[in-house]
Design a protein around this motif. Structure first.
Motif, PDB file in Angstrom:
ATOM      1  N   GLN A  94       0.832  -1.211   0.000  1.00  0.00           N
ATOM      2  CA  GLN A  94       0.000   0.000   0.000  1.00  0.00           C
ATOM      3  C   GLN A  94       0.866   1.261   0.000  1.00  0.00           C
ATOM      4  OE1 GLN A  94      -1.078   2.324   2.654  1.00  0.00           O
ATOM      5  NE2 GLN A  94       0.600   1.591   3.918  1.00  0.00           N
ATOM      6  N   ALA A  95       2.067   1.213   0.580  1.00  0.00           N
ATOM      7  CA  ALA A  95       2.981   2.355   0.552  1.00  0.00           C
ATOM      8  C   ALA A  95       3.509   2.609  -0.856  1.00  0.00           C
ATOM      9  CB  ALA A  95       4.146   2.128   1.515  1.00  0.00           C
ATOM     10  N   PHE A  96       3.704   1.549  -1.622  1.00  0.00           N
ATOM     11  CA  PHE A  96       4.205   1.679  -2.988  1.00  0.00           C
ATOM     12  C   PHE A  96       3.277   2.554  -3.825  1.00  0.00           C
ATOM     13  CE2 PHE A  96       4.871   0.360  -7.365  1.00  0.00           C
ATOM     14  CZ  PHE A  96       6.260   0.421  -7.459  1.00  0.00           C
ATOM     15  N   GLY A  97       1.991   2.328  -3.708  1.00  0.00           N
ATOM     16  CA  GLY A  97       1.029   3.126  -4.468  1.00  0.00           C
ATOM     17  C   GLY A  97       1.057   4.592  -4.082  1.00  0.00           C
ATOM     18  N   LYS A  98       1.157   4.863  -2.775  1.00  0.00           N
ATOM     19  CA  LYS A  98       1.211   6.257  -2.311  1.00  0.00           C
ATOM     20  C   LYS A  98       2.480   6.950  -2.758  1.00  0.00           C
ATOM     21  CE  LYS A  98       0.638   5.456   2.094  1.00  0.00           C
ATOM     22  NZ  LYS A  98       0.436   5.579   3.533  1.00  0.00           N
ATOM     23  N   ALA A  99       3.586   6.233  -2.734  1.00  0.00           N
ATOM     24  CA  ALA A  99       4.881   6.840  -3.001  1.00  0.00           C
ATOM     25  C   ALA A  99       5.143   7.069  -4.491  1.00  0.00           C
ATOM     26  CB  ALA A  99       5.993   5.973  -2.412  1.00  0.00           C
ATOM     27  N   PHE A 100       4.666   6.169  -5.348  1.00  0.00           N
ATOM     28  CA  PHE A 100       5.080   6.222  -6.741  1.00  0.00           C
ATOM     29  C   PHE A 100       3.987   6.536  -7.758  1.00  0.00           C
ATOM     30  CE2 PHE A 100       8.279   3.396  -4.720  1.00  0.00           C
ATOM     31  CZ  PHE A 100       9.371   4.239  -4.881  1.00  0.00           C
ATOM     32  N   PHE A 101       2.732   6.227  -7.478  1.00  0.00           N
ATOM     33  CA  PHE A 101       1.693   6.541  -8.472  1.00  0.00           C
ATOM     34  C   PHE A 101       0.344   6.822  -7.802  1.00  0.00           C
ATOM     35  CE2 PHE A 101       1.794   1.951  -8.098  1.00  0.00           C
ATOM     36  CZ  PHE A 101       0.478   1.539  -8.192  1.00  0.00           C
ATOM     37  N   LEU A 102       0.348   7.724  -6.848  1.00  0.00           N
ATOM     38  CA  LEU A 102      -0.861   8.029  -6.073  1.00  0.00           C
ATOM     39  C   LEU A 102      -2.067   8.432  -6.927  1.00  0.00           C
ATOM     40  CD1 LEU A 102      -2.145   8.202  -3.271  1.00  0.00           C
ATOM     41  CD2 LEU A 102      -1.404  10.577  -3.181  1.00  0.00           C
ATOM     42  N   PRO A 103      -1.922   9.336  -7.910  1.00  0.00           N
ATOM     43  CA  PRO A 103      -3.122   9.710  -8.679  1.00  0.00           C
ATOM     44  C   PRO A 103      -3.801   8.511  -9.347  1.00  0.00           C
ATOM     45  CG  PRO A 103      -1.356  11.262  -9.101  1.00  0.00           C
ATOM     46  CD  PRO A 103      -0.749  10.129  -8.317  1.00  0.00           C
ATOM     47  N   ILE A 104      -3.022   7.637  -9.953  1.00  0.00           N
ATOM     48  CA  ILE A 104      -3.595   6.462 -10.614  1.00  0.00           C
ATOM     49  C   ILE A 104      -4.169   5.501  -9.575  1.00  0.00           C
ATOM     50  CG2 ILE A 104      -3.045   4.433 -12.014  1.00  0.00           C
ATOM     51  CD1 ILE A 104      -0.919   6.232 -13.393  1.00  0.00           C
ATOM     52  N   ASP A 105      -3.435   5.326  -8.468  1.00  0.00           N
ATOM     53  CA  ASP A 105      -3.869   4.456  -7.375  1.00  0.00           C
ATOM     54  C   ASP A 105      -5.243   4.891  -6.860  1.00  0.00           C
ATOM     55  OD1 ASP A 105      -3.586   2.403  -5.500  1.00  0.00           O
ATOM     56  OD2 ASP A 105      -2.332   3.589  -4.158  1.00  0.00           O
ATOM     57  N   CYS A 106      -5.388   6.183  -6.634  1.00  0.00           N
ATOM     58  CA  CYS A 106      -6.674   6.727  -6.144  1.00  0.00           C
ATOM     59  C   CYS A 106      -7.758   6.623  -7.214  1.00  0.00           C
ATOM     60  CB  CYS A 106      -6.519   8.181  -5.727  1.00  0.00           C
ATOM     61  SG  CYS A 106      -5.650   8.418  -4.174  1.00  0.00           S
ATOM     62  N   LEU A 107      -7.429   7.010  -8.425  1.00  0.00           N
ATOM     63  CA  LEU A 107      -8.415   7.015  -9.500  1.00  0.00           C
ATOM     64  C   LEU A 107      -9.001   5.624  -9.743  1.00  0.00           C
ATOM     65  CD1 LEU A 107      -9.686   9.040 -11.418  1.00  0.00           C
ATOM     66  CD2 LEU A 107      -7.936   8.470 -13.085  1.00  0.00           C
ATOM     67  N   VAL A 108      -8.154   4.619  -9.792  1.00  0.00           N
ATOM     68  CA  VAL A 108      -8.644   3.247  -9.977  1.00  0.00           C
ATOM     69  C   VAL A 108      -9.527   2.855  -8.799  1.00  0.00           C
ATOM     70  CG1 VAL A 108      -7.972   0.814 -10.087  1.00  0.00           C
ATOM     71  CG2 VAL A 108      -6.741   2.508 -11.453  1.00  0.00           C
ATOM     72  N   GLY A 109      -9.106   3.210  -7.587  1.00  0.00           N
ATOM     73  CA  GLY A 109      -9.914   2.902  -6.407  1.00  0.00           C
ATOM     74  C   GLY A 109     -11.264   3.593  -6.439  1.00  0.00           C
ATOM     75  N   TRP A 110     -11.275   4.871  -6.777  1.00  0.00           N
ATOM     76  CA  TRP A 110     -12.533   5.621  -6.807  1.00  0.00           C
ATOM     77  C   TRP A 110     -13.483   5.077  -7.869  1.00  0.00           C
ATOM     78  CZ3 TRP A 110      -9.556  10.856  -6.941  1.00  0.00           C
ATOM     79  CH2 TRP A 110      -9.084  11.148  -5.664  1.00  0.00           C
ATOM     80  N   LEU A 111     -12.950   4.720  -9.035  1.00  0.00           N
ATOM     81  CA  LEU A 111     -13.813   4.274 -10.131  1.00  0.00           C
ATOM     82  C   LEU A 111     -14.203   2.798 -10.020  1.00  0.00           C
ATOM     83  CD1 LEU A 111     -12.095   6.115 -13.124  1.00  0.00           C
ATOM     84  CD2 LEU A 111     -14.152   6.797 -11.872  1.00  0.00           C
ATOM     85  N   ALA A 112     -13.262   1.947  -9.676  1.00  0.00           N
ATOM     86  CA  ALA A 112     -13.533   0.506  -9.652  1.00  0.00           C
ATOM     87  C   ALA A 112     -14.149   0.040  -8.341  1.00  0.00           C
ATOM     88  CB  ALA A 112     -12.238  -0.273  -9.919  1.00  0.00           C
ATOM     89  N   MET A 113     -13.913   0.788  -7.265  1.00  0.00           N
ATOM     90  CA  MET A 113     -14.426   0.374  -5.948  1.00  0.00           C
ATOM     91  C   MET A 113     -15.158   1.543  -5.295  1.00  0.00           C
ATOM     92  SD  MET A 113     -11.001  -1.678  -4.860  1.00  0.00           S
ATOM     93  CE  MET A 113      -9.896  -0.512  -5.623  1.00  0.00           C
ATOM     94  N   GLU A 114     -16.059   2.113  -6.020  1.00  0.00           N
ATOM     95  CA  GLU A 114     -16.779   3.301  -5.585  1.00  0.00           C
ATOM     96  C   GLU A 114     -17.433   3.096  -4.218  1.00  0.00           C
ATOM     97  OE1 GLU A 114     -20.296   6.264  -7.214  1.00  0.00           O
ATOM     98  OE2 GLU A 114     -19.549   4.664  -8.490  1.00  0.00           O
ATOM     99  N   GLY A 115     -17.230   4.075  -3.334  1.00  0.00           N
ATOM    100  CA  GLY A 115     -17.851   4.042  -2.019  1.00  0.00           C
ATOM    101  C   GLY A 115     -17.162   3.152  -1.003  1.00  0.00           C
ATOM    102  N   LYS A 116     -16.064   2.496  -1.375  1.00  0.00           N
ATOM    103  CA  LYS A 116     -15.375   1.569  -0.466  1.00  0.00           C
ATOM    104  C   LYS A 116     -14.242   2.234   0.314  1.00  0.00           C
ATOM    105  CE  LYS A 116     -17.367  -2.262  -2.054  1.00  0.00           C
ATOM    106  NZ  LYS A 116     -18.353  -2.965  -1.314  1.00  0.00           N
ATOM    107  N   LYS A 117     -13.871   3.467  -0.060  1.00  0.00           N
ATOM    108  CA  LYS A 117     -12.759   4.193   0.581  1.00  0.00           C
ATOM    109  C   LYS A 117     -11.442   3.433   0.437  1.00  0.00           C
ATOM    110  CE  LYS A 117     -15.354   7.465   2.489  1.00  0.00           C
ATOM    111  NZ  LYS A 117     -15.658   8.582   1.664  1.00  0.00           N
TER     112      LYS A 117
END
Length: 160
Positions: A107-130
């Motif tokens: 989970q640190a890897f996503g924050k450190a190296f590609f946060l925008p994509i990490d968040c965007l995929v989470g928001w779109l693919a897992m909507e409402g799951k935080k």
């Protein structure tokens, strides 16, 4: 058959998570800046940009590497970084237990190296799951933990 709830976990709000992330980024940047004063040129030699993915810059230089190590260690050991401590957040596994180092690293890897994509995929693919993508991959969540007073202690605020 009814399900028995063992504990309640309050998922952290995105705004609070962003605040903790920002505190951590500023803290690590200040520490790297101090080291830059003593190790002239080293951080700039280590900063390597690999280009862009989907319009977002990706880098694996000093900042990304330092943030990755910082979050992996702090969240792998204590479940919290400094930013999360300040804002009463904690990284846990899906059951609310302390994450292992591998989960903390993923989970640190996503924050450190590609946060925008990490968040965007989470928001779109897992909507409402935080969840960010790497939260899902590491089976981690970020929860709000209320600041609890120790039992048997009463704090008295002085009158002004």
């Amino acid at each position: 058959m009814t399900e028995t709830i063992e504990k309640t976990l309050h998922l952290a709000k995105w705004e609070t998570r962003f605040g903790a992330w920002l505190i951590d980024v500023v803290l690590v940047s200040v520490v790297l800046g101090v080291f830059d004063e003593f190790l002239v040129g080293l951080p700039s030699l280590l900063s390597v940009e690999f280009g862009t993915i989907g319009g977002f810059s990706t880098f694996a230089g000093t900042n990304g590497l330092a943030l990755f190590v910082y979050w992996t260690l702090s969240e792998g050991i204590w479940g919290q970084s400094a930013g999360k401590m300040v804002l009463n957040l904690r990284v846990t596994d899906r059951r609310g237990n302390h994450p292992d180092f591998l989960a903390a690293a993923v989970q640190a890897f996503g924050k450190a190296f590609f946060l925008p994509i990490d968040c965007l995929v989470g928001w779109l693919a897992m909507e409402g799951k935080k969840l960010r993508l790497t939260n899902r991959l590491s089976n981690t969540i970020v929860i709000s933990v209320p600041a609890e007073e120790p039992e048997g202690v009463e704090y008295v605020i002085p009158e002004e």
